[in-house]
Design a protein around this motif. Sequence first.
Motif, mmCIF file in Angstrom:
data_model
loop_
_atom_site.group_PDB
_atom_site.id
_atom_site.type_symbol
_atom_site.label_atom_id
_atom_site.label_comp_id
_atom_site.label_asym_id
_atom_site.label_seq_id
_atom_site.Cartn_x
_atom_site.Cartn_y
_atom_site.Cartn_z
ATOM 1 N N ALA A 207 0.843 -1.209 0.000
ATOM 2 C CA ALA A 207 0.000 0.000 0.000
ATOM 3 C C ALA A 207 0.874 1.253 0.000
ATOM 4 C CB ALA A 207 -0.929 -0.011 1.207
ATOM 5 N N CYS A 208 1.938 1.198 0.817
ATOM 6 C CA CYS A 208 2.859 2.350 0.841
ATOM 7 C C CYS A 208 3.510 2.534 -0.529
ATOM 8 C CB CYS A 208 3.932 2.146 1.902
ATOM 9 S SG CYS A 208 3.271 2.231 3.562
ATOM 10 N N ALA A 209 3.858 1.412 -1.144
ATOM 11 C CA ALA A 209 4.470 1.487 -2.478
ATOM 12 C C ALA A 209 3.491 2.133 -3.465
ATOM 13 C CB ALA A 209 4.865 0.100 -2.954
ATOM 14 N N GLY A 210 2.223 1.760 -3.354
ATOM 15 C CA GLY A 210 1.202 2.350 -4.222
ATOM 16 C C GLY A 210 1.101 3.845 -4.017
ATOM 17 N N PHE A 211 1.174 4.230 -2.743
ATOM 18 C CA PHE A 211 1.108 5.661 -2.439
ATOM 19 C C PHE A 211 2.302 6.397 -3.046
ATOM 20 C CE2 PHE A 211 1.864 9.359 0.226
ATOM 21 C CZ PHE A 211 0.619 9.950 0.235
ATOM 22 N N VAL A 212 3.492 5.823 -2.831
ATOM 23 C CA VAL A 212 4.710 6.475 -3.340
ATOM 24 C C VAL A 212 4.695 6.551 -4.864
ATOM 25 C CG1 VAL A 212 7.218 6.217 -3.528
ATOM 26 C CG2 VAL A 212 6.096 5.868 -1.335
ATOM 27 N N SER A 213 4.138 5.515 -5.499
ATOM 28 C CA SER A 213 4.164 5.481 -6.966
ATOM 29 C C SER A 213 3.359 6.608 -7.591
ATOM 30 C CB SER A 213 3.619 4.144 -7.476
ATOM 31 O OG SER A 213 2.227 4.077 -7.251
ATOM 32 N N THR A 214 2.440 7.191 -6.816
ATOM 33 C CA THR A 214 1.647 8.295 -7.386
ATOM 34 C C THR A 214 2.505 9.527 -7.634
ATOM 35 O OG1 THR A 214 1.040 9.028 -5.168
ATOM 36 C CG2 THR A 214 -0.497 7.568 -6.283
ATOM 37 N N ILE A 215 3.609 9.656 -6.896
ATOM 38 C CA ILE A 215 4.434 10.872 -7.027
ATOM 39 C C ILE A 215 5.131 10.913 -8.391
ATOM 40 C CG2 ILE A 215 6.372 12.171 -6.049
ATOM 41 C CD1 ILE A 215 5.517 10.913 -3.309
ATOM 42 N N PRO A 216 5.925 9.878 -8.751
ATOM 43 C CA PRO A 216 6.525 9.938 -10.095
ATOM 44 C C PRO A 216 5.475 9.901 -11.202
ATOM 45 C CG PRO A 216 6.966 7.816 -9.078
ATOM 46 C CD PRO A 216 6.376 8.693 -8.020
ATOM 47 N N ALA A 217 4.376 9.173 -10.950
ATOM 48 C CA ALA A 217 3.338 9.100 -11.993
ATOM 49 C C ALA A 217 2.725 10.474 -12.242
ATOM 50 C CB ALA A 217 2.253 8.099 -11.588
ATOM 51 N N GLU B 265 1.086 2.822 -15.582
ATOM 52 C CA GLU B 265 1.271 1.376 -15.370
ATOM 53 C C GLU B 265 2.709 1.064 -14.985
ATOM 54 O OE1 GLU B 265 -1.052 -0.718 -15.005
ATOM 55 O OE2 GLU B 265 -2.500 0.828 -15.521
ATOM 56 N N PHE B 266 3.653 1.788 -15.579
ATOM 57 C CA PHE B 266 5.044 1.520 -15.221
ATOM 58 C C PHE B 266 5.321 1.879 -13.770
ATOM 59 C CE2 PHE B 266 9.301 3.182 -14.486
ATOM 60 C CZ PHE B 266 10.035 2.030 -14.678
ATOM 61 N N TRP B 267 4.893 3.062 -13.352
ATOM 62 C CA TRP B 267 5.230 3.501 -11.990
ATOM 63 C C TRP B 267 4.559 2.618 -10.949
ATOM 64 C CZ3 TRP B 267 9.403 5.998 -12.154
ATOM 65 C CH2 TRP B 267 9.681 6.888 -13.197
ATOM 66 N N LYS B 268 3.329 2.190 -11.241
ATOM 67 C CA LYS B 268 2.672 1.255 -10.306
ATOM 68 C C LYS B 268 3.443 -0.059 -10.258
ATOM 69 C CE LYS B 268 -1.372 1.449 -12.278
ATOM 70 N NZ LYS B 268 -2.716 1.042 -12.625
ATOM 71 N N GLY B 269 3.731 -0.575 -11.447
ATOM 72 C CA GLY B 269 4.434 -1.868 -11.518
ATOM 73 C C GLY B 269 5.825 -1.779 -10.900
ATOM 74 N N ALA B 270 6.517 -0.666 -11.165
ATOM 75 C CA ALA B 270 7.870 -0.521 -10.634
ATOM 76 C C ALA B 270 7.845 -0.469 -9.109
ATOM 77 C CB ALA B 270 8.506 0.750 -11.200
ATOM 78 N N ALA B 271 6.869 0.269 -8.557
ATOM 79 C CA ALA B 271 6.781 0.368 -7.096
ATOM 80 C C ALA B 271 6.519 -1.014 -6.497
ATOM 81 C CB ALA B 271 5.667 1.332 -6.708
ATOM 82 N N ALA B 272 5.598 -1.757 -7.117
ATOM 83 C CA ALA B 272 5.302 -3.103 -6.609
ATOM 84 C C ALA B 272 6.519 -4.013 -6.752
ATOM 85 C CB ALA B 272 4.109 -3.672 -7.374
ATOM 86 N N LEU B 273 7.233 -3.904 -7.854
ATOM 87 C CA LEU B 273 8.416 -4.751 -8.064
ATOM 88 C C LEU B 273 9.502 -4.446 -7.036
ATOM 89 C CD1 LEU B 273 8.732 -4.762 -11.968
ATOM 90 C CD2 LEU B 273 8.163 -6.686 -10.489
ATOM 91 N N VAL B 274 9.667 -3.179 -6.725
ATOM 92 C CA VAL B 274 10.672 -2.821 -5.707
ATOM 93 C C VAL B 274 10.297 -3.455 -4.370
ATOM 94 C CG1 VAL B 274 11.608 -0.884 -4.373
ATOM 95 C CG2 VAL B 274 11.410 -0.701 -6.846
ATOM 96 N N ALA B 275 9.007 -3.390 -4.041
ATOM 97 C CA ALA B 275 8.561 -4.022 -2.789
ATOM 98 C C ALA B 275 8.834 -5.523 -2.820
ATOM 99 C CB ALA B 275 7.074 -3.745 -2.578
ATOM 100 N N VAL B 276 8.526 -6.148 -3.945
ATOM 101 C CA VAL B 276 8.747 -7.594 -4.082
ATOM 102 C C VAL B 276 10.231 -7.929 -3.918
ATOM 103 C CG1 VAL B 276 8.737 -9.470 -5.786
ATOM 104 C CG2 VAL B 276 6.736 -8.014 -5.517
ATOM 105 N N ILE B 277 11.072 -7.154 -4.564
ATOM 106 C CA ILE B 277 12.516 -7.416 -4.489
ATOM 107 C C ILE B 277 13.001 -7.271 -3.040
ATOM 108 C CG2 ILE B 277 14.788 -6.548 -5.207
ATOM 109 C CD1 ILE B 277 13.306 -5.669 -7.856
ATOM 110 N N CYS B 278 12.495 -6.262 -2.350
ATOM 111 C CA CYS B 278 12.890 -6.072 -0.946
ATOM 112 C C CYS B 278 12.480 -7.268 -0.098
ATOM 113 C CB CYS B 278 12.258 -4.813 -0.384
ATOM 114 S SG CYS B 278 12.932 -3.335 -1.111
#
Lengths: 231, 327
Positions: free
Chosen positions: A37-47, A84-97
């Motif tokens: 959820a935090c990743a989703g929130f953060v992804s709105t900024i670059p998007a 779609e990229f920024w959402k996906g990228a944020a989720a991927l970063v969370a997954v990698i962590c």
Amino acid sequence: MIVAVAGGWSAILYFGLLLRSKYKLTIPPYRRFLVFACAGFVSTIPAATFNAAILDRTALNFFETSDLRLGVLGIFLAPGLGEEFWKGAAALVAVICFNRRERPLEPAECVLGFATVGLVFGSVENIISYDTGHGGYLLMRGLIAVPLHACMCMIQAMGLLCCWRRRSIIPLFGFYLLAAFLHGLWDIASIYGSSIRAYWLPAGVLTIYTTALLIWRSVPESASGSEATDS
Amino acid sequence: MQDQPKQYAEMPVLFVLLMGSALIVTVCLVMEFLPRPISLEDFLDAPPPQKRSLLHRLFSTRDGKSALRNQPDAQGPQEHVTQTQVVGAAAPGELQTVSSRDQALFRQAHMAHQLLVRGFGHPIAEAKRSLARIPTAGSFRAYEEMRFHNDLVWMDLPFTESPAILAELDKNSRWLVNRPEAFFEDQFHAGLGALNAGNATDAIAFLQAAMDAWPVADRSYGSVHLGLVTAYAADGQLQPVLLGLEDFKRVYPDWLYIELFSQDLAELHAIYGEAPVLCILRARLSQLVHDDKTALALYQRGLRGTSQDGVDVVRQWLAEVEVTKPR
């Protein structure tokens, strides 16, 4: 506060529905979903920055341009590929962590995590970008746009699962482009499609939601079948 | 999906890096090659504070509004208005130099950019790029853009003077004056262009037309007067020069600041040779500011080469100089 509730109520509802429909044997990893959820929130900024660059500094401003080709290009670039990229990228970063520090992700966890990113993204978008709209409009966006973002993210999650299974990066690109394409078509219909809107929007909603539900249905609660804990 | 495959981190990282770079590069390219067009109203109205450009800072007024806005004079009819200046005086209330409000706004944008280029050293190419983003539907665009270009060349003339530049100015000015949008100022510029290109006869025709059409007797009108007198002098016609010098102080209020134009007049000798009448003109202008030494030398040069009617008047001026000349 009213705007926050009107814009975000559906995210909690859909998250709850998805959670209840899957986690029957195991305890849902709430902490991980909170991180998503935090990743989703953060992804709105670059998007938002990306969209603002397209709208304010290029001719691809799909809200203003009279050139349909430029508008369509702008839609595919900003809300399509960009969001779609920024959402996906944020989720991927969370997954990698998670994968570096803790146990690997379960398939359902991965899909619901991505969906959480989309739900939060859609809610924040509602609250920030459409707060001047009337309550009915916000409620409608909560019913349609917020789950749409979640569905797009679920499609991208499917790409990640396929990527791991096939040991190839191609599914990541393929599912991402599919999500971006569907998102673009959706926005084209909602912004330009006065005549096709009546057909495409309901058909699009059904198609995308059905795809997302099929994805959700296909992923198991736990890969090993054993009870997973997140404590 | 029942078996849990190994969850490689490299591929998601690679995807994020590749796709992120591609998107950022794409946006940069789009910003460069497909910049957002701006309307004239957007361009001239004050933007939000965080977006204030140098241009808007330059034109901001104390009450926070921008001086770059739709002028009341420019609120005329949208449709074409006849260019009365070419054929005669403008009727009261009629637009003087433009055919439409859009053209007035477009020219205002040009003038603002000229100020940026002249006063703040902005690159001309950047100013042109900025102006190219303003969409205009009018047929005046080519004309206004050439005016902008030509004005900048005029401004640069003292630093880049060369036969090629002078020929370009003459050519551009003639193109402008033949356009349907042309007005008295273009005739003035065409006259100066012809004069500097060595064609004094054409210059006289253009400058006379400019004087006839000039709507007010302002400082610029005085410049047209000086230009016309100079053209006659370069053409070797003494009588019109003497006539033009009769009420020169009244018509040309800047006569006192001879340093503003004396160099330009002197440089005309490189084009027109000795040109005795030009020497006489320069001598009289020097005499007006009591530069008797220069005046004396120029009178003597001028009188050596001319014997036209009116020479008596010149000899009289020479006598006045000789009486007061410094020892």
